[in-house]
Design a protein around this motif. Structure first.
Motif, short mmCIF file in Angstrom:
data_model
loop_
_atom_site.label_atom_id
_atom_site.label_comp_id
_atom_site.label_asym_id
_atom_site.label_seq_id
_atom_site.Cartn_x
_atom_site.Cartn_y
_atom_site.Cartn_z
N LYS A 157 0.78 -1.04 -0.16
CA LYS A 157 -0.04 -0.13 0.06
C LYS A 157 0.56 1.30 0.07
O LYS A 157 1.78 1.14 0.58
N ASN A 158 0.22 2.35 -0.57
CA ASN A 158 1.11 3.65 -0.43
C ASN A 158 0.37 4.55 0.66
O ASN A 158 -0.51 3.65 1.45
N TYR A 214 -3.57 2.49 -1.33
CA TYR A 214 -4.38 1.90 -2.42
C TYR A 214 -3.30 0.87 -2.90
O TYR A 214 -2.30 1.03 -2.83
N ARG A 216 -1.09 -1.58 -5.27
CA ARG A 216 -0.13 -0.68 -6.54
C ARG A 216 -0.17 -1.48 -7.65
O ARG A 216 0.16 -2.65 -7.60
N ASP A 223 -3.11 2.70 -6.97
CA ASP A 223 -2.12 3.67 -7.58
C ASP A 223 -1.31 2.95 -8.51
O ASP A 223 -0.76 1.61 -8.54
N GLN A 274 1.27 3.17 -11.62
CA GLN A 274 2.55 3.57 -12.11
C GLN A 274 2.78 3.06 -13.41
O GLN A 274 2.84 2.06 -13.87
N ASN A 313 10.04 0.54 -7.34
CA ASN A 313 8.37 0.31 -7.64
C ASN A 313 7.95 -0.80 -7.07
O ASN A 313 7.43 -1.77 -7.66
N CYS A 355 5.18 -3.23 -5.92
CA CYS A 355 3.65 -3.27 -6.25
C CYS A 355 3.13 -4.47 -5.95
O CYS A 355 3.75 -5.48 -5.48
#
Ligand code: UDP
Length: 393
Positions: free
Chosen positions: A2-3, A7, A9, A41, A43, A108, A110
């Motif tokens: 989670k960020n 949320y 990722r 989230d 990316q 990153n 995720c």
């Protein structure tokens, strides 16, 4: 994972080598927003520009130059196109890319990785090892798909056509991991046609003339200039819209010319869905993204060039199903357009064939498959859910 917003990722791996990988990733992201609102989230990482070692960083800029030597590109494609060669290539490249890939993975974290580029899987999966998030490959070539797409350790491999599925199996993929879903295109290509006149007016194109849309992929590739000149010289009763993509020099040269029919010249456009819906005939190189978008927009197409190797199968895919014509020379292109202009029924038949081949649900289906990999409670939104109103347009 989670960020600070809590949320889950999702990491998308792509590169601007051509325009198709970015378009596919963006179409899936759009579909995620449409179906689930802003619960993730997301990316997007350009595997070359953002993380590759110096020698490979300029791949997006080099790509259009490399494919300009089509015979060499085609030979390279064929020689490397086996599971064994793919393994040798990725194993030899690994020592050079290992550090960069480690940074990519570290920076990153995720919950699920989605790759829309054939070169991402091998190094990323190797760096990640066993304890890793699910890895999904979305194949963005239509028919003549390269062995590099089919990494056996990927958890899922989503392909656009039955032929691409068969190739996955021939390259040794586990059939349980491979699903035919179609090539993802933005929802805006899939809206039923009907208001072409309005779009023409908005874009400043003549409403009383059929519009020929000329596209050479994201980079303005293929003999686009020669083709445009031949169409204008023939004084066909039509307007010509030329998209030079990221090829700035080409755009400048085209703008300096005097055109014998109404002609509109653009660089890289963000409004391709509107352009396709406002146009009557597409003339394009056989790029998988552009072809799939045209199918969904019900736009008949004339294919004027193809990259040897990866785009070869696209031509028969379109032509055999009646969605378009193959015309590799300026004279045959003019002839093909001319026959469609004087025979609108033929053009409409091709438009109907395009729609038959389209898979408008592809992006949404892929979005759903990705979200299923995130083992957390996710809300599937109804059309009236307030989160949907935050969807980016
Ligand atoms: N594209 C775009 N704007 C432009 C030119 C191209 O958005 O000005 C998009 C096009 O709609 C398609 C992609 O770039 O989604 C090109 O992909 P394709 O697979 O046809 O060819 P590539 O450029 O990858 O060789």
């Amino acid at each position: 994972m989670k960020n600070q917003n809590n949320y889950p990722r999702i990491l998308f791996l792509f590169s601007d080598t051509g325009g198709g990988h970015r378009s596919a990733a963006e179409a899936i992201i759009e579909a995620i927003h449409l179906q689930y609102g802003n619960q993730f989230d997301i990316q997007m990482v350009d595997i070359f520009k953002d993380y590759a070692p110096l020698q490979l960083k300029y791949m997006p800029e080099l790509y259009p130059k490399m494919v300009k030597v089509p015979h060499a590109w085609g030979l390279g494609y064929k020689v490397t196109n086996s599971h064994r060669s793919a393994r040798i290539i990725t194993a030899s490249a690994y020592p050079y890319v290992r550090r960069s890939v480690r940074s990519l993975v570290r920076q990153n974290p995720c919950d699920v990785i989605v790759s829309v580029h054939p070169l991402a899987a091998a190094p990323i999966l190797r760096v990640l090892g066993k304890n890793r998030p699910p890895f999904i490959t979305v194949v963005t070539d239509l028919v003549s798909t390269h062995a590099l797409w089919y990494h056996h350790q990927a958890d899922l491999c989503l392909v656009p056509t039955e032929t691409a599925w068969q190739r996955a199996i021939n390259f040794g993929m586990d059939a349980n991991k491979v699903k035919v879903v179609g090539l993802p295109v933005s929802d805006r290509f899939c809206i039923p046609p009907g208001n072409a006149a309005q779009i023409k007016q908005k874009l400043g194109w003549p409403e009383h003339l059929p519009v020929i849309l000329l596209v050479g992929g994201g980079e303005g590739m293929g003999p686009l200039e020669k083709t445009a000149a031949a169409i204008a010289e023939a004084r066909l009763p039509a307007a010509l819209v030329i998209i030079a993509g990221r090829n700035r020099k080409l755009k400048e040269r085209l703008q300096e010319k005097i055109w014998k029919i109404p002609t509109f010249i653009y660089g890289f456009v963000k409004e391709m869905p509107e352009f396709m819906r406002g146009a009557d005939i597409l003339v394009t190189k056989a790029g998988p993204g552009t072809i799939s978008e045209a199918l969904n927009a019900g736009l008949p197409m004339i294919l004027y060039s193809r990259l040897p190797g990866q785009e070869e199968g696209n031509v028969s895919f379109v032509v055999d199903e009646g969605a378009g014509l193959w015309a590799p020379e300026p004279e045959s292109i003019v002839q093909a357009i001319s026959s469609w202009l004087s025979n609108p029924e033929m053009r409409q038949k091709a438009a109907a064939a395009s729609l038959r081949l389209a898979r408008p649900q592809a992006a949404r289906q892929i979005a759903q498959i990705i979200i299923e990999q995130i083992h957390q409670p996710i809300i599937q939104l109804s059309d009236h859910h307030p989160l949907k109103s935050k969807t980016p347009t």
